[in-house]
Enzyme design. Structure first.
Site, PDB file in Angstrom:
ATOM      1  N   ARG A 146       0.859  -1.199   0.000  1.00 28.86           N
ATOM      2  CA  ARG A 146       0.000   0.000   0.000  1.00 28.86           C
ATOM      3  C   ARG A 146       0.886   1.237   0.000  1.00 28.86           C
ATOM      4  O   ARG A 146       1.741   1.369   0.875  1.00 28.86           O
ATOM      5  CB  ARG A 146      -0.870   0.049   1.266  1.00 28.86           C
ATOM      6  CG  ARG A 146      -1.646  -1.221   1.554  1.00 28.86           C
ATOM      7  CD  ARG A 146      -3.080  -1.106   1.129  1.00 28.86           C
ATOM      8  NE  ARG A 146      -3.735  -2.400   1.189  1.00 28.86           N
ATOM      9  CZ  ARG A 146      -4.726  -2.700   2.016  1.00 28.86           C
ATOM     10  NH1 ARG A 146      -5.183  -1.800   2.861  1.00 28.86           N
ATOM     11  NH2 ARG A 146      -5.283  -3.897   1.970  1.00 28.86           N
ATOM     12  N   GLU A 193       0.969   3.882   1.304  1.00 31.80           N
ATOM     13  CA  GLU A 193       0.408   4.617   2.449  1.00 31.80           C
ATOM     14  C   GLU A 193       1.197   5.891   2.689  1.00 31.80           C
ATOM     15  O   GLU A 193       2.400   5.821   2.935  1.00 31.80           O
ATOM     16  CB  GLU A 193       0.522   3.769   3.724  1.00 31.80           C
ATOM     17  CG  GLU A 193      -0.423   2.603   3.819  1.00 31.80           C
ATOM     18  CD  GLU A 193      -1.813   3.025   4.216  1.00 31.80           C
ATOM     19  OE1 GLU A 193      -2.037   4.228   4.472  1.00 31.80           O
ATOM     20  OE2 GLU A 193      -2.672   2.123   4.257  1.00 31.80           O
ATOM     21  N   ARG A 212       1.255   2.192  13.215  1.00 30.61           N
ATOM     22  CA  ARG A 212       0.552   0.958  12.837  1.00 30.61           C
ATOM     23  C   ARG A 212       0.367   0.806  11.321  1.00 30.61           C
ATOM     24  O   ARG A 212      -0.394  -0.042  10.874  1.00 30.61           O
ATOM     25  CB  ARG A 212      -0.777   0.846  13.576  1.00 30.61           C
ATOM     26  CG  ARG A 212      -1.727   1.980  13.325  1.00 30.61           C
ATOM     27  CD  ARG A 212      -2.986   1.839  14.166  1.00 30.61           C
ATOM     28  NE  ARG A 212      -4.046   2.628  13.607  1.00 30.61           N
ATOM     29  CZ  ARG A 212      -4.089   3.960  13.604  1.00 30.61           C
ATOM     30  NH1 ARG A 212      -3.112   4.656  14.147  1.00 30.61           N
ATOM     31  NH2 ARG A 212      -5.098   4.600  13.060  1.00 30.61           N
ATOM     32  N   HIS A 213       1.059   1.645  10.544  1.00 28.15           N
ATOM     33  CA  HIS A 213       0.976   1.531   9.082  1.00 28.15           C
ATOM     34  C   HIS A 213       2.317   1.184   8.461  1.00 28.15           C
ATOM     35  O   HIS A 213       3.344   1.775   8.807  1.00 28.15           O
ATOM     36  CB  HIS A 213       0.491   2.852   8.460  1.00 28.15           C
ATOM     37  CG  HIS A 213      -0.974   3.068   8.641  1.00 28.15           C
ATOM     38  ND1 HIS A 213      -1.479   3.821   9.659  1.00 28.15           N
ATOM     39  CD2 HIS A 213      -2.033   2.609   7.937  1.00 28.15           C
ATOM     40  CE1 HIS A 213      -2.806   3.826   9.582  1.00 28.15           C
ATOM     41  NE2 HIS A 213      -3.174   3.085   8.540  1.00 28.15           N
ATOM     42  N   GLU A 226      -7.481  -1.772  14.647  1.00 29.12           N
ATOM     43  CA  GLU A 226      -8.224  -2.603  13.690  1.00 29.12           C
ATOM     44  C   GLU A 226      -7.308  -3.758  13.261  1.00 29.12           C
ATOM     45  O   GLU A 226      -6.257  -3.547  12.683  1.00 29.12           O
ATOM     46  CB  GLU A 226      -8.600  -1.754  12.471  1.00 29.12           C
ATOM     47  CG  GLU A 226      -9.341  -2.529  11.413  1.00 29.12           C
ATOM     48  CD  GLU A 226      -9.273  -1.846  10.040  1.00 29.12           C
ATOM     49  OE1 GLU A 226      -9.480  -0.623   9.957  1.00 29.12           O
ATOM     50  OE2 GLU A 226      -8.994  -2.563   9.064  1.00 29.12           O
ATOM     51  N   SER A 268     -10.592  -6.712   8.541  1.00 32.06           N
ATOM     52  CA  SER A 268     -11.885  -6.260   8.029  1.00 32.06           C
ATOM     53  C   SER A 268     -12.376  -7.242   6.979  1.00 32.06           C
ATOM     54  O   SER A 268     -11.587  -7.999   6.410  1.00 32.06           O
ATOM     55  CB  SER A 268     -11.806  -4.823   7.516  1.00 32.06           C
ATOM     56  OG  SER A 268     -11.093  -4.785   6.332  1.00 32.06           O
ATOM     57  N   ARG A 293      -0.219  -6.337  12.754  1.00 34.93           N
ATOM     58  CA  ARG A 293      -1.013  -5.731  13.835  1.00 34.93           C
ATOM     59  C   ARG A 293      -1.371  -6.783  14.882  1.00 34.93           C
ATOM     60  O   ARG A 293      -1.385  -6.510  16.079  1.00 34.93           O
ATOM     61  CB  ARG A 293      -2.276  -5.098  13.266  1.00 34.93           C
ATOM     62  CG  ARG A 293      -1.928  -3.883  12.442  1.00 34.93           C
ATOM     63  CD  ARG A 293      -3.135  -3.012  12.224  1.00 34.93           C
ATOM     64  NE  ARG A 293      -2.800  -1.919  11.332  1.00 34.93           N
ATOM     65  CZ  ARG A 293      -3.696  -1.125  10.801  1.00 34.93           C
ATOM     66  NH1 ARG A 293      -4.976  -1.289  11.078  1.00 34.93           N
ATOM     67  NH2 ARG A 293      -3.327  -0.145  10.006  1.00 34.93           N
TER      68      ARG A 293
HETATM   69  P1  AMO Z   1      -8.117  -3.720   4.752  1.00 34.78           P
HETATM   70  O1  AMO Z   1      -7.635  -2.717   3.778  1.00 34.78           O
HETATM   71  O2  AMO Z   1      -8.928  -3.218   5.902  1.00 34.78           O
HETATM   72  O3  AMO Z   1      -9.040  -4.808   4.036  1.00 34.78           O
HETATM   73  O4  AMO Z   1      -6.882  -4.566   5.296  1.00 34.78           O
HETATM   74  C1  AMO Z   1      -7.064  -5.695   6.118  1.00 34.78           C
HETATM   75  C2  AMO Z   1      -6.235  -5.577   7.381  1.00 34.78           C
HETATM   76  O5  AMO Z   1      -4.861  -5.396   7.051  1.00 34.78           O
HETATM   77  C3  AMO Z   1      -4.242  -4.541   8.008  1.00 34.78           C
HETATM   78  N1  AMO Z   1      -3.682  -3.369   7.326  1.00 34.78           N
HETATM   79  C4  AMO Z   1      -2.445  -2.878   7.518  1.00 34.78           C
HETATM   80  N2  AMO Z   1      -1.440  -3.264   8.315  1.00 34.78           N
HETATM   81  C5  AMO Z   1      -0.289  -2.562   8.273  1.00 34.78           C
HETATM   82  N3  AMO Z   1      -0.083  -1.501   7.472  1.00 34.78           N
HETATM   83  C6  AMO Z   1      -1.068  -1.064   6.647  1.00 34.78           C
HETATM   84  N4  AMO Z   1      -0.849  -0.033   5.843  1.00 34.78           N
HETATM   85  C7  AMO Z   1      -2.325  -1.765   6.637  1.00 34.78           C
HETATM   86  N5  AMO Z   1      -3.474  -1.619   5.962  1.00 34.78           N
HETATM   87  C8  AMO Z   1      -4.280  -2.594   6.387  1.00 34.78           C
HETATM   88  C9  AMO Z   1      -5.292  -4.184   9.022  1.00 34.78           C
HETATM   89  C10 AMO Z   1      -6.570  -4.382   8.253  1.00 34.78           C
HETATM   90  O6  AMO Z   1      -7.662  -4.657   9.092  1.00 34.78           O
HETATM   91  N6  AMO Z   1      -9.552  -6.792   1.051  1.00 34.78           N
HETATM   92  C11 AMO Z   1      -9.893  -6.313   2.374  1.00 34.78           C
HETATM   93  C12 AMO Z   1     -10.180  -7.437   3.335  1.00 34.78           C
HETATM   94  C13 AMO Z   1     -11.422  -8.248   3.014  1.00 34.78           C
HETATM   95  O7  AMO Z   1     -12.525  -7.633   2.903  1.00 34.78           O
HETATM   96  O8  AMO Z   1     -11.300  -9.474   2.911  1.00 34.78           O
HETATM   97  C14 AMO Z   1      -8.729  -5.475   2.889  1.00 34.78           C
HETATM   98  O9  AMO Z   1      -7.643  -5.495   2.390  1.00 34.78           O
HETATM   99  O10 AMO Z   1      -5.190  -5.083  10.113  1.00 34.78           O
END
Ligand code: AMO
Length: 434
Positions: free
Chosen positions: A216, A218, A224-225, A357, A360, A408
């Site tokens: 990502r 980001e 936490r990212h 979180e 999801s 996480r």
């Molecule tokens: P989402 O984008 O919420 O959902 O990502 C799922 C989980 O991944 C973790 N997460 C991260 N951890 C670290 N750094 C990040 N930048 C980051 N972004 C997300 C979180 C998050 O809850 N396709 C959907 C899932 C689905 O519906 O099956 C998805 O990617 O813990």
């Protein structure tokens, strides 16, 4: 190393081995001189052991070798175990011969004994050295246990492990936050998630899981990212959000149990505890979350995303695991199913641990026309998704799934405040090395 092979790990050196000749392989963690005696603390993957060098007993050649040693030298020690109450674990090793297998340049960038703590960026720049710290060792052993337990749990539930492409032609989570890459004459992207592939695979395998890297772009530089993280994904045919939420909560329970039962030594090093949560987890509809936040005098309206400060409040109200359900459709990705009776509200959910979180997911749209409508509503071009949309002409079953962010989850299991602590070589907006 010659013909030397390890006979014992450090942790296996016990008083019962008194008089036995052993070969140990590892690194010099610490050196101490006490007049006539020199102590070498040798570290290997299982722990540490004391090598004691009484100057008047050891032959000259071995003594000279010990004088060359510096912290973090990689060495082999052939010696005899001596039971002695004062030594850690009641035994030490008196060396007969020492081999230097790898040198370490002094001064070292960090002190792994923790006597001189270093800033996380200094530590990450010298990551392999940092990974020899007790805390790092504990974190990555717990991470391994979590992964092992997760794989076994999902396999036993009938999910099969798949690996989907990480080089993709179009977005899976919407247009933002993609990393473009040069792919021969074309532009391609690093996968943001296995979302579309895992949905498609329900047509042929019904229940799939994937544990793999996701990328990502980001911009948010928080604790936490990451820009690269490991996502634990599942997708199941003939299932709804509620069905897969049950799997998520059972998995969380199982993993907590495995960590609690198998990682006490590691948790002690990390000064952390893990409790097994009760089932079922609370399911709190988004409506109620908004009400709770307003009661806490937090300004937020229905339809707005929940900011970090609000999550902190929720974490105080609901201290362990809970789901937030029935999110506004507008806040969820295009593939999440709106409720039939009220399309403004979706069948999407988040799994929370305290204020973080963890996962999801949701019930997916499996009606092609509705999916095209949702793509357009989110400003995406159905043409870019034509291969995905085509699979909806091959008998797409109703399906649901979720994704857990592994780092996480590990952060919470190890009580770390910064996600970078639980990744070997973290990647974020500013860090691309080592
Ligand atoms: P989402 O984008 O919420 O959902 O990502 C799922 C989980 O991944 C973790 N997460 C991260 N951890 C670290 N750094 C990040 N930048 C980051 N972004 C997300 C979180 C998050 O809850 N396709 C959907 C899932 C689905 O519906 O099956 C998805 O990617 O813990």
């Amino acid at each position: 190393m010659g013909c030397w092979r390890r006979t014992h790990y450090s942790a296996e050196i016990r008083p019962e081995l008194d008089g036995k000749e052993v070969i140990l392989l590892g690194w010099v963690r610490d050196l101490r001189d006490l007049g006539g005696i020199r102590f070498i603390i040798l570290q290997d993957r299982e722990g540490t052991v004391q090598i004691t060098v009484p100057r008047n007993v050891i032959d000259d050649q071995t003594l000279k070798k010990t004088e060359l040693l510096q912290r973090q030298y990689c060495i082999g020690v052939k010696g005899v175990v001596r039971a002695i109450e004062k030594a850690p674990r009641g035994a030490e090793v008196i060396p007969k011969s020492i081999r230097i297998l790898g040198v370490a340049k002094q001064p070292l960038p960090i002190d792994i004994t923790g006597r001189t703590p270093a800033d996380i960026d200094v530590r990450l720049d010298a990551r392999v050295l940092d990974l020899r710290r007790d805390e790092s060792q504990a974190i990555f052993r717990i991470r391994h246990k979590i992964l092992e337990a997760t794989r076994r749990f999902l396999s036993e539930k009938g999910f099969i492990e798949v690996h989907t492409p990480k080089i993709i032609a179009s977005a899976t989570e919407g247009g933002a936050a993609l990393f473009p890459i040069a792919y021969f004459e074309r532009e391609a992207f690093l996968a943001q998630s296995p979302q579309l592939y895992k949905e498609q695979l329900t047509i042929c395998f019904e229940k799939v899981f994937e544990i793999g890297p996701t990328f990502r772009a980001e911009k948010s530089h928080t604790r936490r990212h990451l820009t690269e993280f490991i996502s634990i994904d599942i997708e199941e045919a003939f299932a709804t959000a509620e069905d897969v939420m049950k799997i998520a909560e059972e998995l969380m329970c199982h993993v907590c149990k495995v960590v609690k039962e198998n990682c006490q030594r590691e948790l002690k090093v990390l000064k952390h505890t893990v409790e097994v949560p009760g089932l079922p987890f609370k399911r709190i509809p988004y409506d109620e979350v908004i009400r709770e936040l307003k009661e806490e005098k937090f300004e937020i309206e229905w339809g707005e995303d929940i900011p970090t400060a609000a999550y902190r409040i929720l974490g105080r109200i609901h201290p362990y695991f809970y789901f937030i359900t029935e999110w506004p459709t507008s806040l969820k990705p295009f593939y999440i199913k709106p409720k039939d009776e009220n399309p403004e509200v979706s069948e999407g959910f988040d799994l929370m641990w305290h204020w973080i979180e963890i996962a999801s997911g949701g019930t997916r749209i499996h009606n092609k026309e509705l999916l095209i409508k949702r793509l357009k509503e989110q400003g995406l071009h159905p043409e870019s998704f034509k291969y995905h949309l085509k699979t909806f002409d091959y008998g797409m079953p109703p399906h649901a799934g979720w994704a857990i962010g592994l780092e996480r989850l590990v952060m919470m299991h190890t009580g770390r405040k910064n996600i970078r602590e639980v990744v070997l070589y973290p990647r974020d907006r500013f860090r691309l090395t080592p």
